[in-house]
Write an enzyme that holds these catalytic residues in place. Sequence first.
Site, PDB file in Angstrom:
ATOM      1  CD  GLN A 121      -2.916   1.477   0.922  1.00 58.78           C
ATOM      2  OE1 GLN A 121      -3.131   0.960  -0.157  1.00 58.78           O
ATOM      3  NE2 GLN A 121      -3.788   2.242   1.534  1.00 58.78           N
ATOM      4  NE  ARG A 126       3.100   3.871   3.346  1.00 56.22           N
ATOM      5  CZ  ARG A 126       1.901   3.676   3.875  1.00 56.22           C
ATOM      6  NH1 ARG A 126       1.317   4.639   4.566  1.00 56.22           N
ATOM      7  NH2 ARG A 126       1.257   2.541   3.723  1.00 56.22           N
ATOM      8  CG  HIS A 196      -1.527   9.620   3.144  1.00 62.70           C
ATOM      9  ND1 HIS A 196      -2.258   9.984   4.247  1.00 62.70           N
ATOM     10  CD2 HIS A 196      -2.093   8.490   2.670  1.00 62.70           C
ATOM     11  CE1 HIS A 196      -3.214   9.094   4.436  1.00 62.70           C
ATOM     12  NE2 HIS A 196      -3.135   8.180   3.482  1.00 62.70           N
ATOM     13  CG  ASP A 243     -10.480   6.056   1.138  1.00 65.50           C
ATOM     14  OD1 ASP A 243      -9.804   6.891   0.504  1.00 65.50           O
ATOM     15  OD2 ASP A 243     -10.100   4.897   1.353  1.00 65.50           O
ATOM     16  CD  GLU A 293      -4.327  11.099   1.211  1.00 69.45           C
ATOM     17  OE1 GLU A 293      -3.788  10.424   0.307  1.00 69.45           O
ATOM     18  OE2 GLU A 293      -5.116  10.616   2.028  1.00 69.45           O
TER      19      GLU A 293
HETATM   20  O1  LIG Z   1      -3.114   3.260   6.531  1.00 70.12           O
HETATM   21  P1  LIG Z   1      -2.374   3.794   5.321  1.00 70.12           P
HETATM   22  O2  LIG Z   1      -1.661   2.744   4.536  1.00 70.12           O
HETATM   23  O3  LIG Z   1      -1.491   4.928   5.695  1.00 70.12           O
HETATM   24  O4  LIG Z   1      -3.479   4.360   4.343  1.00 70.12           O
HETATM   25  C1  LIG Z   1      -4.508   5.158   4.823  1.00 70.12           C
HETATM   26  C2  LIG Z   1      -5.446   5.588   3.698  1.00 70.12           C
HETATM   27  O5  LIG Z   1      -4.727   6.332   2.756  1.00 70.12           O
HETATM   28  C3  LIG Z   1      -5.431   6.888   1.644  1.00 70.12           C
HETATM   29  O6  LIG Z   1      -6.110   8.015   1.986  1.00 70.12           O
HETATM   30  C4  LIG Z   1      -6.305   5.890   0.950  1.00 70.12           C
HETATM   31  O7  LIG Z   1      -7.221   6.509   0.069  1.00 70.12           O
HETATM   32  C5  LIG Z   1      -7.048   5.008   1.913  1.00 70.12           C
HETATM   33  O8  LIG Z   1      -7.714   3.986   1.209  1.00 70.12           O
HETATM   34  C6  LIG Z   1      -6.133   4.435   2.994  1.00 70.12           C
HETATM   35  O9  LIG Z   1      -6.864   3.656   3.888  1.00 70.12           O
END
Ligand SMILES: O=P(O)(O)OC[C@H]1O[C@H](O)[C@H](O)[C@@H](O)[C@@H]1O
Length: 317
Positions: A121, A126, A196, A243, A293
């Site tokens: 993700q 990061r 973010h 989201d 973001e």
């Molecule tokens: O928990 P993380 O990996 O930092 O991501 C946190 C969030 O980030 C973004 O805003 C995405 O749109 C979300 O879908 C995600 O849950």
Amino acid sequence: MAASCASTLPSLSFVSSSSSNSPRRFRRSGVVAMASVGQKVYAPGVAVSEGNGGLPKIDLKSPQGSKAEIYLFGACVTSFKVPNGKDLLFVRPDAVFNGQKPISGGIPHCFPQFGPGPMQQHGFARNVNWSITDSEVTEGDPAVTLELKDDSYSRSMWDFSFQALYKVCLHSTSLSTTLKITNTDDKPFSFNSALHTYFCASIAGVSVKGLKGCKTFNKDPDPKNPLEGKEEREEVTFPGFVDCIYLGAPSELILDNGLGDNIAISNSNWSDAVLWNPHMQMEACYKDFVCVENAKIETVQLEPKQSWVAEQKIELL
Ligand SMILES: O=P(O)(O)OC[C@H]1O[C@H](O)[C@H](O)[C@@H](O)[C@@H]1O
């Protein structure tokens, strides 16, 4: 190109990185001063200290009393305090500073993937240590440039040679960050990216202005199958889980953080935006922050030697 810490929006300027063999350098009011790598001398207003978990962090201080902190792990800005001492950024209470997990808060990078996608993700930027390549001061305002290059870890997920340079400039009531991605490979690559940013907030009073008319991809209820739509509201509020991706976002959004502050979030070349608040998924802290973001969701393709540059500025109005 001359380095400048003055706000460069909407036209961008960017300092080239020094080669890894050249001495560290800093500039004061346009005069370049040299200092050797070993001495670790930085420009006035720039210092490196031990942060949470013993991780190295950069402290920026302006003559007007604003301050910022940036961890080398993830090149994550974790704090931006305006002269009255108020921190505009938020670090989640569950954030860990162990050099293993991304720091959950401040301004984490999403690169080279926003996600979801084939990689972890939000990509790997990061989740790795960046290095300091430059520091400077312009009319008292300190700035630092961090660098990330491919290594065996990044290549295990994304098999390309690249350079990312990230310049953070502190001003009295604003913080600007410029990201430059260069293709140092001999084949093209593509990526997407985001900053973010977690803002301190009182969620019941939060609104974001500027997104009316944007095409949306709502990840609620299913993040894997976002629903396409169009934003009809002048002000987006956060009564529950949010989201949502906004394509073709404007160059400035206004965030009312519900704490009595209006914050201009302006950008150059971050063409998209994402709003996120986890609501009851993070019961312990969702009331205290909102993520607004700046993003590049639509894929950027770079040919060898090409660069992509985008700037964000956060300013207390
Ligand atoms: O928990 P993380 O990996 O930092 O991501 C946190 C969030 O980030 C973004 O805003 C995405 O749109 C979300 O879908 C995600 O849950």
